[in-house]
Design a protein around this motif. Sequence first.
Motif, PDB file in Angstrom:
ATOM      1  N   GLY A  45      27.333 -30.741  12.271  1.00 43.71           N
ATOM      2  CA  GLY A  45      26.727 -31.951  11.723  1.00 43.71           C
ATOM      3  C   GLY A  45      27.726 -32.761  10.908  1.00 43.71           C
ATOM      4  O   GLY A  45      27.488 -33.914  10.606  1.00 43.71           O
ATOM      5  N   HIS A  46      28.836 -32.142  10.530  1.00 47.71           N
ATOM      6  CA  HIS A  46      29.863 -32.851   9.746  1.00 47.71           C
ATOM      7  C   HIS A  46      30.891 -33.495  10.667  1.00 47.71           C
ATOM      8  O   HIS A  46      31.099 -33.036  11.784  1.00 47.71           O
ATOM      9  CB  HIS A  46      30.571 -31.879   8.793  1.00 47.71           C
ATOM     10  N   ARG A  47      31.531 -34.542  10.149  1.00 53.82           N
ATOM     11  CA  ARG A  47      32.580 -35.202  10.949  1.00 53.82           C
ATOM     12  C   ARG A  47      33.909 -34.494  10.704  1.00 53.82           C
ATOM     13  O   ARG A  47      34.708 -34.896   9.864  1.00 53.82           O
ATOM     14  CB  ARG A  47      32.678 -36.667  10.543  1.00 53.82           C
ATOM     15  N   ILE A  48      34.104 -33.434  11.456  1.00 52.29           N
ATOM     16  CA  ILE A  48      35.286 -32.602  11.281  1.00 52.29           C
ATOM     17  C   ILE A  48      36.378 -33.050  12.268  1.00 52.29           C
ATOM     18  O   ILE A  48      36.057 -33.324  13.427  1.00 52.29           O
ATOM     19  CB  ILE A  48      34.903 -31.115  11.515  1.00 52.29           C
ATOM     20  N   PRO A  49      37.633 -33.156  11.831  1.00 50.26           N
ATOM     21  CA  PRO A  49      38.665 -33.579  12.787  1.00 50.26           C
ATOM     22  C   PRO A  49      38.899 -32.548  13.898  1.00 50.26           C
ATOM     23  O   PRO A  49      38.932 -32.900  15.067  1.00 50.26           O
ATOM     24  CB  PRO A  49      39.921 -33.769  11.932  1.00 50.26           C
ATOM     25  N   CYS A  50      39.097 -31.295  13.539  1.00 49.27           N
ATOM     26  CA  CYS A  50      39.290 -30.243  14.548  1.00 49.27           C
ATOM     27  C   CYS A  50      39.196 -28.854  13.927  1.00 49.27           C
ATOM     28  O   CYS A  50      39.240 -28.712  12.716  1.00 49.27           O
ATOM     29  CB  CYS A  50      40.638 -30.417  15.255  1.00 49.27           C
ATOM     30  N   PHE A  51      39.033 -27.857  14.777  1.00 48.69           N
ATOM     31  CA  PHE A  51      39.029 -26.457  14.336  1.00 48.69           C
ATOM     32  C   PHE A  51      40.234 -25.738  14.920  1.00 48.69           C
ATOM     33  O   PHE A  51      40.648 -26.030  16.045  1.00 48.69           O
ATOM     34  CB  PHE A  51      37.787 -25.717  14.872  1.00 48.69           C
ATOM     35  N   ASP A  58      51.214 -43.583   8.131  1.00 46.85           N
ATOM     36  CA  ASP A  58      50.743 -43.565   9.512  1.00 46.85           C
ATOM     37  C   ASP A  58      49.347 -42.958   9.570  1.00 46.85           C
ATOM     38  O   ASP A  58      48.972 -42.136   8.748  1.00 46.85           O
ATOM     39  CB  ASP A  58      51.684 -42.719  10.375  1.00 46.85           C
ATOM     40  N   VAL A  59      48.583 -43.386  10.568  1.00 44.21           N
ATOM     41  CA  VAL A  59      47.296 -42.750  10.826  1.00 44.21           C
ATOM     42  C   VAL A  59      47.596 -41.457  11.578  1.00 44.21           C
ATOM     43  O   VAL A  59      48.320 -41.447  12.564  1.00 44.21           O
ATOM     44  CB  VAL A  59      46.401 -43.669  11.671  1.00 44.21           C
ATOM     45  N   VAL A  60      47.072 -40.356  11.069  1.00 50.28           N
ATOM     46  CA  VAL A  60      47.339 -39.069  11.709  1.00 50.28           C
ATOM     47  C   VAL A  60      46.117 -38.657  12.529  1.00 50.28           C
ATOM     48  O   VAL A  60      45.065 -38.352  11.983  1.00 50.28           O
ATOM     49  CB  VAL A  60      47.670 -37.998  10.651  1.00 50.28           C
ATOM     50  N   ILE A  78      40.615 -38.701  13.566  1.00 52.33           N
ATOM     51  CA  ILE A  78      41.622 -38.898  12.522  1.00 52.33           C
ATOM     52  C   ILE A  78      41.524 -37.810  11.460  1.00 52.33           C
ATOM     53  O   ILE A  78      40.433 -37.485  10.981  1.00 52.33           O
ATOM     54  CB  ILE A  78      41.452 -40.293  11.885  1.00 52.33           C
ATOM     55  N   ILE A  79      42.680 -37.236  11.131  1.00 52.11           N
ATOM     56  CA  ILE A  79      42.744 -36.267  10.037  1.00 52.11           C
ATOM     57  C   ILE A  79      42.993 -37.079   8.770  1.00 52.11           C
ATOM     58  O   ILE A  79      43.961 -37.821   8.691  1.00 52.11           O
ATOM     59  CB  ILE A  79      43.897 -35.258  10.260  1.00 52.11           C
ATOM     60  N   ARG A  80      42.105 -36.962   7.791  1.00 48.08           N
ATOM     61  CA  ARG A  80      42.200 -37.864   6.642  1.00 48.08           C
ATOM     62  C   ARG A  80      42.818 -37.246   5.402  1.00 48.08           C
ATOM     63  O   ARG A  80      43.103 -37.929   4.438  1.00 48.08           O
ATOM     64  CB  ARG A  80      40.820 -38.423   6.294  1.00 48.08           C
ATOM     65  N   GLU A  81      42.998 -35.937   5.426  1.00 45.47           N
ATOM     66  CA  GLU A  81      43.615 -35.312   4.254  1.00 45.47           C
ATOM     67  C   GLU A  81      44.729 -34.374   4.716  1.00 45.47           C
ATOM     68  O   GLU A  81      44.546 -33.639   5.684  1.00 45.47           O
ATOM     69  CB  GLU A  81      42.560 -34.550   3.439  1.00 45.47           C
ATOM     70  N   PRO A  82      45.880 -34.411   4.007  1.00 48.43           N
ATOM     71  CA  PRO A  82      47.057 -33.672   4.493  1.00 48.43           C
ATOM     72  C   PRO A  82      47.024 -32.186   4.178  1.00 48.43           C
ATOM     73  O   PRO A  82      47.971 -31.640   3.653  1.00 48.43           O
ATOM     74  CB  PRO A  82      48.213 -34.355   3.768  1.00 48.43           C
ATOM     75  N   THR A  83      45.928 -31.533   4.459  1.00 42.28           N
ATOM     76  CA  THR A  83      45.893 -30.098   4.213  1.00 42.28           C
ATOM     77  C   THR A  83      44.820 -29.467   5.104  1.00 42.28           C
ATOM     78  O   THR A  83      44.125 -30.174   5.836  1.00 42.28           O
ATOM     79  CB  THR A  83      45.617 -29.805   2.727  1.00 42.28           C
ATOM     80  N   VAL A  84      44.711 -28.144   5.041  1.00 42.72           N
ATOM     81  CA  VAL A  84      43.729 -27.463   5.875  1.00 42.72           C
ATOM     82  C   VAL A  84      42.646 -26.864   4.979  1.00 42.72           C
ATOM     83  O   VAL A  84      42.791 -26.816   3.765  1.00 42.72           O
ATOM     84  CB  VAL A  84      44.387 -26.337   6.703  1.00 42.72           C
ATOM     85  N   ASN A  85      41.560 -26.429   5.595  1.00 43.42           N
ATOM     86  CA  ASN A  85      40.458 -25.835   4.831  1.00 43.42           C
ATOM     87  C   ASN A  85      39.952 -24.615   5.575  1.00 43.42           C
ATOM     88  O   ASN A  85      39.874 -24.603   6.797  1.00 43.42           O
ATOM     89  CB  ASN A  85      39.328 -26.867   4.678  1.00 43.42           C
ATOM     90  N   ARG A  86      39.612 -23.577   4.829  1.00 42.34           N
ATOM     91  CA  ARG A  86      38.939 -22.430   5.450  1.00 42.34           C
ATOM     92  C   ARG A  86      37.470 -22.565   5.113  1.00 42.34           C
ATOM     93  O   ARG A  86      37.092 -22.513   3.942  1.00 42.34           O
ATOM     94  CB  ARG A  86      39.512 -21.122   4.905  1.00 42.34           C
ATOM     95  N   PRO A  87      36.627 -22.748   6.126  1.00 44.00           N
ATOM     96  CA  PRO A  87      35.236 -23.134   5.872  1.00 44.00           C
ATOM     97  C   PRO A  87      34.327 -21.954   5.554  1.00 44.00           C
ATOM     98  O   PRO A  87      33.147 -21.970   5.916  1.00 44.00           O
ATOM     99  CB  PRO A  87      34.836 -23.809   7.187  1.00 44.00           C
TER     100      PRO A  87
END
Lengths: 315, 105
Positions: A86-92, A4-6, A33-42
């Motif tokens: 400037g990056h295409r981030i899904p959400c914070f 599924d598209v998340v 769209i969230i493209r990777e099934p994990t989170v990131n601490r920026p």
Amino acid sequence: MQRDVVTVEKFYTANETPLDLKLVAGASGLKRIIREPTVNRPGLALAGFTRYFASKRVQVIGNAESHFLKSLPNEQRAARYETLFGHRIPCFVFSRQHRPDKSFLKLAEEANIPIFTSSLITMKFINLATLSLEMMFAPRGTELGSMVDILGVGVIIRGESGIGKSESVLALIERGYSLVADDVTKVTLVDGRDVIGTSSDLTRDHMEVRGIGIVNVAAMFGVRSIRHEKKVDLIVTLKLWDQVPDVDRLGMEDQYVKILGVDVTHITIPVRPGRDLARLIEVAAFQAKLKASGYNPASELNQRLIAKMTGGKTL
Amino acid sequence: MSTARKHGDSHSISKELIVQNKLGIHARPSAMFVKTASRFECDIFVTKEEKRESEKIVVNGKSIMGLMMLAAGPGCKLLVRAEGADALKAIEELENLLRRKFDED
């Protein structure tokens, strides 16, 4: 097999309560769209190092990031925000009840990037969100067949229509086992190895019995007669007697079918009028359980026999 | 099938066969024997030669548990008896199976 598209919206709806998410800005970007099934601490991106920045993931701002941003001089902070957006981030997501400052919210609105806050501590949030995303990204599909949980063994019963699937399922429910899905089972691959079966939300707890119509299993047999989801351990195919030319008489070697690319034990039960199918399926499930615990009755009996015949030699 | 028909409808044929594979009639050969035997209409009975007559047991050649119970190891003599229209053909096939050592060894 499909994935599924998340979207951020989907992530939000599924986790609003468990992750205590509150949308504070960027509602117009919920379709991202969230493209990777994990989170990131920026952290590194905030410090200015944006090579390898995992921008496709949900970005989590925890205690460290929050305090780091506060420690920066205003000008520098503004510059870092600029690079970030400037990056295409899904959400914070700001965990631990931290709140983004006004300029951050403004930039988010402009860039259409949703911002959430959560009361969870960062570690807890990351664990739960990763699990949830993993489930959302899991490959899924459907299997034709009803699914029953027989004493902890998840069994999908397949066979041509009219061969007696529903009757078997009904008889199994009457014996105290639980219905997972009638007629069509939705399957999801979890962690790349476990196939989990469930019913479609719409038809959950219901089944069709020819001649009677739609039956609400939970209402009729009680809450123990239904189960929301269960790992698939065994596939039983019911086939007319004369269509099974090579019926397995020993059950020494396991046969498998692939579901979502994973091997699941498979047996074929020949059907003939008068055979108690439910009973046979029940025994097949027990046998699968025994075999899973490492005990294969056929090969053990065979070892005994060979030892007797040859005086010690084994296979 | 044609050979059997020539001999008429009901008759009984017996034949002594020797177990030639190294491990004897264990689970897999039993299954092969039973599968072959089940293809025929005729009844098939199997006895293992024993020193004492009282120890002899006759089992159904279409039953796995029966055949395994014989514990017929390598070199054992089996008396196979087939009764029915296609008895001859059945015996031939079973003899062939034992001669082939159940495709083992």
